[in-house]
Enzyme design. Structure first.
Site, mmCIF file in Angstrom:
data_model
loop_
_atom_site.group_PDB
_atom_site.id
_atom_site.type_symbol
_atom_site.label_atom_id
_atom_site.label_comp_id
_atom_site.label_asym_id
_atom_site.label_seq_id
_atom_site.Cartn_x
_atom_site.Cartn_y
_atom_site.Cartn_z
ATOM 1 N N ARG A 94 4.281 -15.819 1.621
ATOM 2 C CA ARG A 94 3.434 -15.257 2.685
ATOM 3 C C ARG A 94 2.147 -16.069 2.794
ATOM 4 N NH1 ARG A 94 1.579 -8.930 3.122
ATOM 5 N NH2 ARG A 94 0.688 -9.336 1.045
ATOM 6 N N ASP A 117 -4.513 -4.301 -2.903
ATOM 7 C CA ASP A 117 -4.802 -5.633 -2.382
ATOM 8 C C ASP A 117 -5.803 -5.510 -1.249
ATOM 9 O OD1 ASP A 117 -3.400 -4.852 -0.097
ATOM 10 O OD2 ASP A 117 -1.701 -6.166 -0.449
#
Length: 539
Positions: free
Chosen positions: A168, A453
């Protein structure tokens, strides 16, 4: 006439890292320069279009499926390309940053896929950007190992037992300030992460029977998916590999993308492998886009908005139907719980919630799901094994009974829960703790038994901003105000100082984190992304 040579790129503002030259070879920099010259201007135009669309939402407080792309949605015949063998079975995917220990643990985890994250689970220090690329190269070359400070050693299992890597890159909004062209323009972080990984590993992966696979974050429209598709076509031609070798799974983690799922798959159809249903970034996007929409768009505490909430269920059911209609994988959301080695009661309660969540996803037709910790891999796998059996996926479940209207996707008023004072305190607690770790270069952080996150910090600060600007009254009679938030933040900072002690507190970045949280939560002008001002503070 031959095309002009790309603008040369230079590393600026940082000392050279050990082994940096293995990643930033002349050939790799030339490829990045070619990507930058051809696509950065289009990226810039799409970011401007985001701002225009946001202004439209501020005026209308509504969204609908696009009339101009109705033909794409109504055409019953098109499908995405068949998934390659390595991406047929995705029943459990583990996520995490690309530091050396995580690279080994994720590949060894027993999950089918590892989302190797240069985005929300990674603070984009130059050391993390380059080190992550090196770790992936070293893993493919089987020259990676790691020894902890306590003396524990980590090494890879045999190749056939390792997870398939899906990388990603950063979102379109973030630049890489350490890599600039001759005019001083920064290269988009997305192009740096994608370009370096693809250039160094595409051939390596093909030789191993896999390929360069990607997750695409923060996508807001099918036009942004079209940009990625054009990048993929160019990149494959550049290195001389067949078109369709690259495969991409798009995170539907913005509210605008939820109205363009079919169009996004259509734009990427030769390179698409699926869509993913997130949670925190999706809620963050709703707050961000409808922050002017009044009480009808005020969300309760983040933990009160589960995936069974009506507007979230509408989103996930539409995603499964859309994916299976077009032959793509539907990947479910995150199980973020971090098992405790010391508290079996906490584990028992949390694991039961994880099982219920994964049972729901498998039962709804998802083909796989995410976990944040290796201990959750067997839990999630058991849930999907019970539904899938020996089948690699359940794309034959078309979910044709599902109908979702435009209004249902943003029917926030269907949520019975309300914001609470404890919810405000939790947002401040988590926000300060996460930002402090991020400023030290850590993107995936265990806080209160959950792996958090950057999306966590985004929803936390956004909810604080929304509650203040909506004049929310909490159940204890207090009103959400800037002064209340400052008081709670001061209390939390004092508690952290007591918890860490003078030496530990002084070694951290607590004051910076406190100040940044208050800035992005209290400023009248809402920052589009927390990570933009935070990046300016990153070493």
């Amino acid at each position: 006439m031959p095309a002009p040579a790309p603008s040369p790129l230079a590393v600026v503002g940082t000392a050279p890292l050990d082994r940096q030259g293995e990643v930033l070879t002349d050939a790799a920099l030339a490829f990045l320069a070619a990507l930058h010259d051809r696509f950065t201007a289009r990226r810039d135009a799409l970011l401007a279009r985001r701002a225009e669309r946001r202004a439209e939402l501020a005026r209308t407080s509504s969204l609908d499926f696009l009339p101009e792309t109705a033909a794409v949605r109504e055409d019953p015949d098109w499908r995405v390309a068949p998934a390659p063998p390595a991406l047929q079975d995705r029943r459990v995917e583990i996520t995490g940053p690309t530091d050396r220990k995580m690279t080994i643990n994720a590949l060894n985890s027993g999950a089918r896929v590892w989302l190797a994250d240069f985005e929300d689970a990674s603070a984009p220090t130059w050391a993390n950007v380059i080190g992550g690329q090196l770790n992936l190269i070293d893993a493919y070359e089987r020259r990676i190992d790691f020894t902890s400070p306590e003396g524990k050693s980590y090494a890879l299992r045999p190749d056939e037992e390792l997870a398939t890597v899906v990388t990603r890159p950063r979102g379109w909004h973030l630049d890489e300030r350490h890599l600039r062209d001759s005019d001083g323009r920064a290269v988009p972080g997305a192009l740096v992460d994608f370009g370096l990984y693809f250039f160094h590993n595409a051939q390596r992966l093909l030789e191993r029977g896999k390929g360069p696979y990607f997750y695409l974050p923060k996508t807001e429209s099918h036009r942004e998916a079209r940009l990625w598709n054009d990048i993929f076509v160019f990149a494959q031609d550049y290195v001389g590999i067949p078109q369709g070798t690259i495969r991409a799974t798009v995170l539907i983690e913005t509210i605008t993308a939820a109205y363009e799922m079919e169009e996004i798959l259509y734009e990427l159809r030769e390179h698409a492998s699926g869509l993913n249903a997130g949670r925190w970034d999706y809620l963050f996007s709703i707050v961000k886009n409808f922050r002017d929409g009044g009480p009808a768009f005020v969300l309760p505490d983040r933990n009160a908005v589960t995936m069974t909430t009506p507007f979230m269920r509408a989103y996930t059911e539409l995603l499964v139907r859309t994916c299976h209609k077009r032959g793509a994988h539907a990947i479910g959301g995150m199980a973020a719980f971090i098992p405790s080695r010391r508290d079996p009661e906490v584990n028992a309660v949390a694991l039961e919630k994880v099982r219920a969540d994964k049972d729901r996803e498998a039962g709804d037709g998802f083909d796989g799901s995410w976990v944040a910790h290796p201990d959750l891999v067997p839990v999630a796998r058991a849930c999907f094994d019970a539904v899938l059996g020996d089948r690699p996926h359940q794309k034959d479940r078309l979910r044709e009974e599902v109908t979702v209207t435009a209004a249902e996707l943003i029917d926030i008023s269907s949520v019975a829960a309300k914001p609470t004072h404890d919810g405000l305190r939790n947002a401040v607690q988590v926000g300060i703790r996460y930002i402090e770790a991020w400023l030290r270069g850590l993107g995936a952080v265990a806080i209160f038994n959950l792996m958090e996150d950057a999306a966590t910090a985004e929803i936390s600060r956004s909810q604080i901003w929304q509650w203040i600007n909506a004049g929310v009254m909490f159940e204890n009679g207090e009103k959400a105000t800037a002064d209340l938030v400052r008081r709670v933040a001061a209390e939390e900072l004092a508690a952290i100082r007591e918890e860490t002690g003078p030496e530990g507190y002084g070694a951290g970045k607590w004051n910076q984190a406190h100040d940044l949280l208050l800035k992005v939560a209290l400023d009248e002008d809402y920052a589009e992304f927390l990570t933009l001002p935070a990046y300016e503070l990153l070493d």
